[in-house]
Write a protein that holds these residues in place. Structure first.
Motif, PDB file in Angstrom:
ATOM      1  N   ALA A  72     -83.893  50.502  43.887  1.00  0.00           N
ATOM      2  CA  ALA A  72     -84.973  50.426  42.896  1.00  0.00           C
ATOM      3  C   ALA A  72     -86.257  49.895  43.497  1.00  0.00           C
ATOM      4  O   ALA A  72     -87.361  50.315  43.138  1.00  0.00           O
ATOM      5  CB  ALA A  72     -84.533  49.550  41.726  1.00  0.00           C
ATOM      6  N   ARG A  73     -86.146  48.983  44.445  1.00  0.00           N
ATOM      7  CA  ARG A  73     -87.347  48.420  45.064  1.00  0.00           C
ATOM      8  C   ARG A  73     -88.117  49.478  45.849  1.00  0.00           C
ATOM      9  O   ARG A  73     -89.337  49.380  46.005  1.00  0.00           O
ATOM     10  CB  ARG A  73     -86.984  47.241  45.970  1.00  0.00           C
ATOM     11  N   ALA A  74     -87.431  50.499  46.338  1.00  0.00           N
ATOM     12  CA  ALA A  74     -88.127  51.591  47.026  1.00  0.00           C
ATOM     13  C   ALA A  74     -89.064  52.299  46.058  1.00  0.00           C
ATOM     14  O   ALA A  74     -90.190  52.674  46.430  1.00  0.00           O
ATOM     15  CB  ALA A  74     -87.113  52.578  47.602  1.00  0.00           C
ATOM     16  N   GLY A  75     -88.631  52.489  44.816  1.00  0.00           N
ATOM     17  CA  GLY A  75     -89.505  53.104  43.817  1.00  0.00           C
ATOM     18  C   GLY A  75     -90.706  52.230  43.513  1.00  0.00           C
ATOM     19  O   GLY A  75     -91.836  52.721  43.384  1.00  0.00           O
ATOM     20  N   ILE A  76     -90.480  50.917  43.383  1.00  0.00           N
ATOM     21  CA  ILE A  76     -91.575  49.984  43.118  1.00  0.00           C
ATOM     22  C   ILE A  76     -92.602  50.056  44.242  1.00  0.00           C
ATOM     23  O   ILE A  76     -93.811  50.174  44.011  1.00  0.00           O
ATOM     24  CB  ILE A  76     -91.034  48.553  42.978  1.00  0.00           C
ATOM     25  N   GLU A  77     -92.115  49.977  45.467  1.00  0.00           N
ATOM     26  CA  GLU A  77     -93.028  49.963  46.605  1.00  0.00           C
ATOM     27  C   GLU A  77     -93.768  51.285  46.753  1.00  0.00           C
ATOM     28  O   GLU A  77     -94.972  51.312  47.038  1.00  0.00           O
ATOM     29  CB  GLU A  77     -92.268  49.620  47.885  1.00  0.00           C
ATOM     30  N   ALA A  78     -93.061  52.407  46.541  1.00  0.00           N
ATOM     31  CA  ALA A  78     -93.722  53.713  46.619  1.00  0.00           C
ATOM     32  C   ALA A  78     -94.859  53.795  45.610  1.00  0.00           C
ATOM     33  O   ALA A  78     -95.954  54.291  45.914  1.00  0.00           O
ATOM     34  CB  ALA A  78     -92.710  54.829  46.376  1.00  0.00           C
ATOM     35  N   ALA A  79     -94.614  53.313  44.403  1.00  0.00           N
ATOM     36  CA  ALA A  79     -95.650  53.347  43.372  1.00  0.00           C
ATOM     37  C   ALA A  79     -96.852  52.508  43.780  1.00  0.00           C
ATOM     38  O   ALA A  79     -98.009  52.969  43.727  1.00  0.00           O
ATOM     39  CB  ALA A  79     -95.080  52.848  42.044  1.00  0.00           C
ATOM     40  N   LEU A  80     -96.608  51.277  44.214  1.00  0.00           N
ATOM     41  CA  LEU A  80     -97.726  50.372  44.475  1.00  0.00           C
ATOM     42  C   LEU A  80     -98.513  50.754  45.724  1.00  0.00           C
ATOM     43  O   LEU A  80     -99.743  50.708  45.720  1.00  0.00           O
ATOM     44  CB  LEU A  80     -97.224  48.923  44.561  1.00  0.00           C
ATOM     45  N   VAL A  81     -97.823  51.165  46.794  1.00  0.00           N
ATOM     46  CA  VAL A  81     -98.579  51.515  48.002  1.00  0.00           C
ATOM     47  C   VAL A  81     -99.366  52.809  47.815  1.00  0.00           C
ATOM     48  O   VAL A  81    -100.351  53.047  48.520  1.00  0.00           O
ATOM     49  CB  VAL A  81     -97.685  51.628  49.259  1.00  0.00           C
ATOM     50  N   SER A  82     -98.943  53.638  46.852  1.00  0.00           N
ATOM     51  CA  SER A  82     -99.628  54.907  46.629  1.00  0.00           C
ATOM     52  C   SER A  82    -100.711  54.822  45.561  1.00  0.00           C
ATOM     53  O   SER A  82    -101.548  55.722  45.451  1.00  0.00           O
ATOM     54  CB  SER A  82     -98.609  55.986  46.243  1.00  0.00           C
ATOM     55  N   LEU A  83    -100.691  53.769  44.752  1.00  0.00           N
ATOM     56  CA  LEU A  83    -101.687  53.627  43.691  1.00  0.00           C
ATOM     57  C   LEU A  83    -102.803  52.651  44.058  1.00  0.00           C
ATOM     58  O   LEU A  83    -103.913  52.758  43.543  1.00  0.00           O
ATOM     59  CB  LEU A  83    -101.017  53.137  42.395  1.00  0.00           C
ATOM     60  N   VAL A  84    -102.510  51.696  44.936  1.00  0.00           N
ATOM     61  CA  VAL A  84    -103.450  50.611  45.218  1.00  0.00           C
ATOM     62  C   VAL A  84    -103.976  50.732  46.641  1.00  0.00           C
ATOM     63  O   VAL A  84    -103.222  50.998  47.574  1.00  0.00           O
ATOM     64  CB  VAL A  84    -102.762  49.238  45.036  1.00  0.00           C
ATOM     65  N   SER A  85    -105.262  50.528  46.804  1.00  0.00           N
ATOM     66  CA  SER A  85    -105.905  50.521  48.118  1.00  0.00           C
ATOM     67  C   SER A  85    -106.323  49.094  48.468  1.00  0.00           C
ATOM     68  O   SER A  85    -106.528  48.262  47.573  1.00  0.00           O
ATOM     69  CB  SER A  85    -107.147  51.423  48.109  1.00  0.00           C
ATOM     70  N   PRO A  86    -106.458  48.803  49.752  1.00  0.00           N
ATOM     71  CA  PRO A  86    -106.918  47.470  50.145  1.00  0.00           C
ATOM     72  C   PRO A  86    -108.227  47.113  49.447  1.00  0.00           C
ATOM     73  O   PRO A  86    -109.151  47.919  49.385  1.00  0.00           O
ATOM     74  CB  PRO A  86    -107.112  47.606  51.658  1.00  0.00           C
ATOM     75  N   GLY A  87    -108.267  45.910  48.899  1.00  0.00           N
ATOM     76  CA  GLY A  87    -109.463  45.445  48.206  1.00  0.00           C
ATOM     77  C   GLY A  87    -109.477  45.726  46.720  1.00  0.00           C
ATOM     78  O   GLY A  87    -110.283  45.145  45.982  1.00  0.00           O
ATOM     79  N   ASP A  88    -108.608  46.623  46.233  1.00  0.00           N
ATOM     80  CA  ASP A  88    -108.535  46.898  44.796  1.00  0.00           C
ATOM     81  C   ASP A  88    -108.020  45.665  44.054  1.00  0.00           C
ATOM     82  O   ASP A  88    -107.193  44.911  44.581  1.00  0.00           O
ATOM     83  CB  ASP A  88    -107.569  48.056  44.506  1.00  0.00           C
ATOM     84  N   THR A  89    -108.490  45.502  42.835  1.00  0.00           N
ATOM     85  CA  THR A  89    -107.938  44.446  41.979  1.00  0.00           C
ATOM     86  C   THR A  89    -106.736  44.989  41.224  1.00  0.00           C
ATOM     87  O   THR A  89    -106.798  46.046  40.601  1.00  0.00           O
ATOM     88  CB  THR A  89    -108.986  43.940  40.981  1.00  0.00           C
ATOM     89  N   MET A  90    -105.647  44.254  41.308  1.00  0.00           N
ATOM     90  CA  MET A  90    -104.398  44.617  40.632  1.00  0.00           C
ATOM     91  C   MET A  90    -104.014  43.463  39.713  1.00  0.00           C
ATOM     92  O   MET A  90    -103.875  42.324  40.154  1.00  0.00           O
ATOM     93  CB  MET A  90    -103.310  44.866  41.687  1.00  0.00           C
ATOM     94  N   LEU A  91    -103.872  43.755  38.430  1.00  0.00           N
ATOM     95  CA  LEU A  91    -103.477  42.747  37.453  1.00  0.00           C
ATOM     96  C   LEU A  91    -101.978  42.852  37.223  1.00  0.00           C
ATOM     97  O   LEU A  91    -101.475  43.912  36.837  1.00  0.00           O
ATOM     98  CB  LEU A  91    -104.224  42.949  36.134  1.00  0.00           C
ATOM     99  N   VAL A  92    -101.256  41.759  37.456  1.00  0.00           N
ATOM    100  CA  VAL A  92     -99.813  41.726  37.247  1.00  0.00           C
ATOM    101  C   VAL A  92     -99.507  40.944  35.978  1.00  0.00           C
ATOM    102  O   VAL A  92     -99.917  39.789  35.836  1.00  0.00           O
ATOM    103  CB  VAL A  92     -99.087  41.082  38.446  1.00  0.00           C
ATOM    104  N   VAL A  93     -98.812  41.593  35.048  1.00  0.00           N
ATOM    105  CA  VAL A  93     -98.319  40.941  33.835  1.00  0.00           C
ATOM    106  C   VAL A  93     -96.961  40.347  34.197  1.00  0.00           C
ATOM    107  O   VAL A  93     -96.000  41.067  34.448  1.00  0.00           O
ATOM    108  CB  VAL A  93     -98.198  41.948  32.675  1.00  0.00           C
ATOM    109  N   ASP A  94     -96.907  39.024  34.239  1.00  0.00           N
ATOM    110  CA  ASP A  94     -95.802  38.323  34.891  1.00  0.00           C
ATOM    111  C   ASP A  94     -95.081  37.410  33.912  1.00  0.00           C
ATOM    112  O   ASP A  94     -95.702  36.575  33.269  1.00  0.00           O
ATOM    113  CB  ASP A  94     -96.389  37.500  36.058  1.00  0.00           C
ATOM    114  N   PHE A  95     -93.748  37.590  33.810  1.00  0.00           N
ATOM    115  CA  PHE A  95     -92.970  36.684  32.970  1.00  0.00           C
ATOM    116  C   PHE A  95     -91.604  36.410  33.581  1.00  0.00           C
ATOM    117  O   PHE A  95     -90.653  36.069  32.892  1.00  0.00           O
ATOM    118  CB  PHE A  95     -92.835  37.246  31.538  1.00  0.00           C
TER     119      PHE A  95
END
Length: 392
Positions: free
Chosen positions: A57-80
């Motif tokens: 499952a972590r492979a899916g998470i990482e694929a999503a994030l490395v493909s959606l976010v570029s260096p310097g982009d702001t990413m908001l994490v909803v964390d609980f």
């Protein structure tokens, strides 16, 4: 009976014993097309780009994030919980500027607070876990996609712990990318990560690279082209393989594809509504049984995951001794937790092939016996009786 992985469905194990096929064999690519069609209803979507990432499952998470976010982009994490912190870590590794919107463990984040945080931070991506097994809470997601679209942000949801057991409504939520795993409510082994990608997100992913002479390459120029930090997890390349082009990216994990296909066939054969109801009944039974035994259930009842229940370890009880006795005397595994809850709660999972009445009842009966053996008095038979009544 822990928070996952859990026992795989026998049909899935049988499917995985089939012989290998070449990754471009027409029969194999036919199975790929079937997988895409089977997982659309599981994700609650009509997205064309619904497929598998080879890896846990972590492979899916990482694929999503490395493909959606570029260096310097702001990413908001909803964390609980623990897995919100994982999204933060991966975002930081990508080079994003990560902003955290956190709730105390055992609670979730109100949609109004997400809207306020987005207005304050101006994120390119909002990332969230649906159900965080570390806290057993499920984040409400209706309206998240609309908030993100209005703000010009993309949205990502990690549904590893809930897919196949609680409703996943990618289209209704309006979110752009959702990933999952097989090893929890879908009743398969870890090793394959289903993913669905909206057309809007696909456009963004493909725009990050150019194509020259039919060979995909990163655009090294300043501006629109960004080099993806990972080859294996570059969704643009994986999507090319799952498209009609069948452009070679990596050797497909054939056995895992068989397993993922069978997981979805079982889920749809049961009926998603019936499956969600079964998980809800199992969760109700665990909660009712624990409370009838005099134990305290952790977290906010309004936002509890149906498939994992946190139970506070009573004062004076050695939580690890109980887990060891459960495993050795009854061959039942239950979980502990992480971070601020480590050593303070047990987590009992009733999901996938294990979300069955008799398995819940046996687990509660075993827990009662072990607690009494450890010197903690519980009302005899109360947990099983309450669970039977709660199941309905």
């Amino acid at each position: 009976m822990g928070p996952g992985p859990v026992n795989a469905h026998p049909r899935v194990l049988r499917a995985m014993s089939a012989d290998m096929l070449g990754q471009f064999d027409p029969e194999m690519t036919g199975y790929m097309e079937q997988v895409m069609a089977l997982y659309r209803p599981v994700f609650g979507t009509e997205n064309r780009w619904t497929m598998l990432i080879d890896g846990t499952a972590r492979a899916g998470i990482e694929a999503a994030l490395v493909s959606l976010v570029s260096p310097g982009d702001t990413m908001l994490v909803v964390d609980f919980g623990r897995f919100g912190l994982l999204l933060k870590e991966i975002g930081e590794r990508v080079g994003a500027r990560v902003e955290m919107l956190s709730a105390p463990w055992g609670e979730t984040v109100p949609m109004e607070a997400i809207a306020q945080a987005m207005a304050r931070t101006g994120p390119k991506l909002v990332a969230c876990v649906h159900g965080d097994t570390s806290t057993t809470m499920a984040q409400p997601l209706d309206g998240l996609g609309a908030l993100c679209r209005d703000a010009g942000a993309l949205s990502y949801v990690d549904a590893t712990a809930t897919i196949g057991g609680m409703e996943i409504a990618a289209d209704r939520w309006g979110v752009d990318v959702v990933t999952g795993g097989l090893q929890k409510c879908l009743g398969g082994p870890s090793g394959s990560a289903p993913i669905t990608i909206s057309d809007r997100a696909a456009e963004h992913i493909f725009a990050r690279r150019h194509t020259e002479h039919g060979i995909a390459r990163a655009d090294l120029a300043q501006g629109s082209g960004i080099r993806i930090g990972s080859n294996y997890f570059d969704l643009a390349m994986v999507m090319d393989y799952w498209s009609e082009k069948r452009l070679n990216h990596h050797t497909e994990a054939t056995t895992m594809l068989y397993g993922a296909r069978e997981c979805a066939r079982i889920a749809l054969g049961e009926g998603l509504e019936a499956r969600f109801a079964r998980h809800a009944a199992a969760g109700r039974a665990v909660v009712a049984g624990a409370r009838a035994m005099g134990l305290t259930v952790f977290g906010d009842d309004r936002y509890r995951m149906t498939n994992v229940t946190g139970i506070l370890i009573p004062a004076g009880v050695d939580g690890e001794a109980v887990r060891r006795r459960m495993r050795e005397d009854f061959e039942i595994e239950i979980g502990t937790s992480f971070g601020p809850l480590q050593g303070k709660v047990w987590r009992i999972g009733a999901m996938g092939y294990n979300a069955m009445k008799h398995k819940v009842l046996i687990t509660l009966g075993a827990l009662e016996a072990v607690l009494r053996a450890e010197g903690h008095a519980t009302p005899p038979g109360a947990g099983v009786d309450a669970a039977l009544e709660a199941w309905g």
